[in-house]
Design an enzyme around this catalytic site. Structure first.
Site, PDB file in Angstrom:
ATOM      1  N   GLN A 153      -5.043  -2.106   9.385  1.00  0.00           N
ATOM      2  CA  GLN A 153      -4.493  -3.288   8.568  1.00  0.00           C
ATOM      3  C   GLN A 153      -4.950  -4.487   9.705  1.00  0.00           C
ATOM      4  O   GLN A 153      -4.641  -3.937  10.937  1.00  0.00           O
ATOM      5  CB  GLN A 153      -3.158  -3.126   8.476  1.00  0.00           C
ATOM      6  CG  GLN A 153      -2.850  -4.962   7.694  1.00  0.00           C
ATOM      7  CD  GLN A 153      -3.426  -4.622   6.317  1.00  0.00           C
ATOM      8  OE1 GLN A 153      -3.262  -4.171   6.036  1.00  0.00           O
ATOM      9  NE2 GLN A 153      -4.198  -5.405   5.712  1.00  0.00           N
ATOM     10  N   LYS A 174       0.960  -1.889  -0.151  1.00  0.00           N
ATOM     11  CA  LYS A 174      -0.122  -0.337   0.361  1.00  0.00           C
ATOM     12  C   LYS A 174       0.486   0.951  -0.140  1.00  0.00           C
ATOM     13  O   LYS A 174       0.743   2.102  -0.704  1.00  0.00           O
ATOM     14  CB  LYS A 174      -1.120  -0.137   0.911  1.00  0.00           C
ATOM     15  CG  LYS A 174      -2.078  -1.021   1.110  1.00  0.00           C
ATOM     16  CD  LYS A 174      -2.972  -1.609   2.602  1.00  0.00           C
ATOM     17  CE  LYS A 174      -4.108  -2.319   2.011  1.00  0.00           C
ATOM     18  NZ  LYS A 174      -4.099  -3.592   2.738  1.00  0.00           N
ATOM     19  N   ASP A 221     -11.471   2.958   3.191  1.00  0.00           N
ATOM     20  CA  ASP A 221     -11.924   1.016   3.021  1.00  0.00           C
ATOM     21  C   ASP A 221     -13.259   0.867   3.150  1.00  0.00           C
ATOM     22  O   ASP A 221     -13.837  -0.485   3.284  1.00  0.00           O
ATOM     23  CB  ASP A 221     -11.008  -0.184   4.837  1.00  0.00           C
ATOM     24  CG  ASP A 221      -9.758  -0.835   4.232  1.00  0.00           C
ATOM     25  OD1 ASP A 221     -10.053  -0.919   3.433  1.00  0.00           O
ATOM     26  OD2 ASP A 221      -8.779  -1.124   5.535  1.00  0.00           O
TER      27      ASP A 221
END
Ligand code: NAP
Length: 301
Positions: A97, A53, A120
């Site tokens: 994460q 990322k 997200d």
């Protein structure tokens, strides 16, 4: 019939080229898009994902903030870190994460992220938005799948779509997004009886179960489009999806490979959402008009 390959790597590259122009336009107006990635602990797979990322951010001109917290960090400290990032105007997207260590309440942490920075798309506000077809940040993996499907030129309206796997991050949002596009959606999971009875009817089959070899040719309709979201590491180190690629490609009309299908798209859509967030922030700064947003976000949420 041998299926045509849906090339996620190529589409990703093309999209990321376009991102550079958008970043340039933002920077010219004084906004450098920024993504904060929080990693708690040192799960090796998570470290690789975070690394990918951060690398993708650099490639597209997005500033990344990598916050690595030790595995024994207490929940309140994670929440304080999020509060700091929520208030930081240089940060347009915040990503935690997953998975988090077991002593941390994942739901609580996800709800702490400002809905304006939830790139997200896991905050309940964005999930609710998805249900009514008006989310700000579509979750990255299903969003990427949707774009991959578009490259086949198929209109999903009225098609029988079967999604195998019903997780909150892939299967469920995928089903909602395709329902929004007027597909007839069947959502299967581990307790589904006789999986093949469902998959064989799919014009479009999307598999996200995390079980290598789950989908074999007998379970696939001739000419179906098959999207394999699964990423599984075999004992010999090889990475495979959930679909028997070699067998199924002889029946499908289109198929995604693993690797090189859905994987690269997930990170690309994360950058897309971060840019979208930075563009919204700029628009808000310029207009100070909450009505101008593409989704009815509550002030101060
Ligand atoms: P997850 O949270 O473990 O969910 C798996 C889902 O599959 C669950 O709904 C489970 O059913 C269902 N399932 C398990 N075995 C099944 C079976 N035999 N038949 C039918 N359904 C079954 O996993 P996830 O996070 O959604 O990820 C799924 C896969 O996609 C993994 O391989 C993951 O690595 C991969 N993934 C890839 C990307 C990417 O960028 N390509 C992104 C995210 C995930 P129950 O709900 O009944 O348990």
């Amino acid at each position: 019939m041998t299926a045509r390959i849906i090339d996620g790597k190529a589409l990703s590259k093309q999209l990321r080229e376009g991102f550079k122009t958008r970043v340039g336009a933002l920077v010219a107006q004084g906004v450098t898009p920024g993504l904060a990635v929080i990693l708690v602990g040192d799960n090796p797979a998570s470290r690789v994902y975070v690394g990918n990322k951060v690398k993708a951010c650099e490639e597209c001109g997005v500033r990344s903030f990598h916050i690595a917290l030790p595995g024994d960090t207490v929940e309140s400290e994670v929440l304080a870190t999020i509060a700091r990032l929520n208030a930081d105007p240089a940060v347009h997207g915040i990503l935690i994460q997953l998975p988090l260590p077991p002593h941390i309440d994942g739901r609580k942490v996800l709800e702490a992220i400002s809905v304006h920075k939830d790139v997200d798309g896991f905050h309940l506000y964005n999930v609710g938005g998805l249900v009514v077809g008006n989310t700000i940040f579509p979750p990255c993996t299903p969003y990427g799948v949707q774009l991959l499907l578009d490259t086949t030129g198929t209109d999903v309206a009225g098609q029988n779509v079967v999604v195998v796997g019903a997780s909150n991050i892939v299967g469920k949002p995928m089903a909602l997004m395709l329902l929004q596009r007027e597909a007839t959606v069947t959502l299967c999971h581990a307790k589904t009886r006789d999986l093949a009875q469902h998959t064989i009817l799919a014009d479009i089959l999307i598999v996200a179960a995390g079980k290598p070899g789950l989908i074999v040719p007998q379970m696939v309709k001739q000419g179906a489009i098959v999207i394999d979201v699964g990423i599984n590491r075999l004992p010999d180190g090889k990475i495979v999806g959930d679909v028997d690629f070699e067998g199924v490609k002889e029946k499908a009309s289109w198929i995604t490979p693993v690797p090189g299908g859905v994987g690269p798209m997930t990170v690309t859509m994360l950058i897309e959402n971060t840019l979208r967030s930075a563009e919204r922030a700029l628009r808000i700064r310029q207009t100070d008009d909450y009505q101008d947003w593409e989704a009815p976000v509550l002030k101060g949420v």
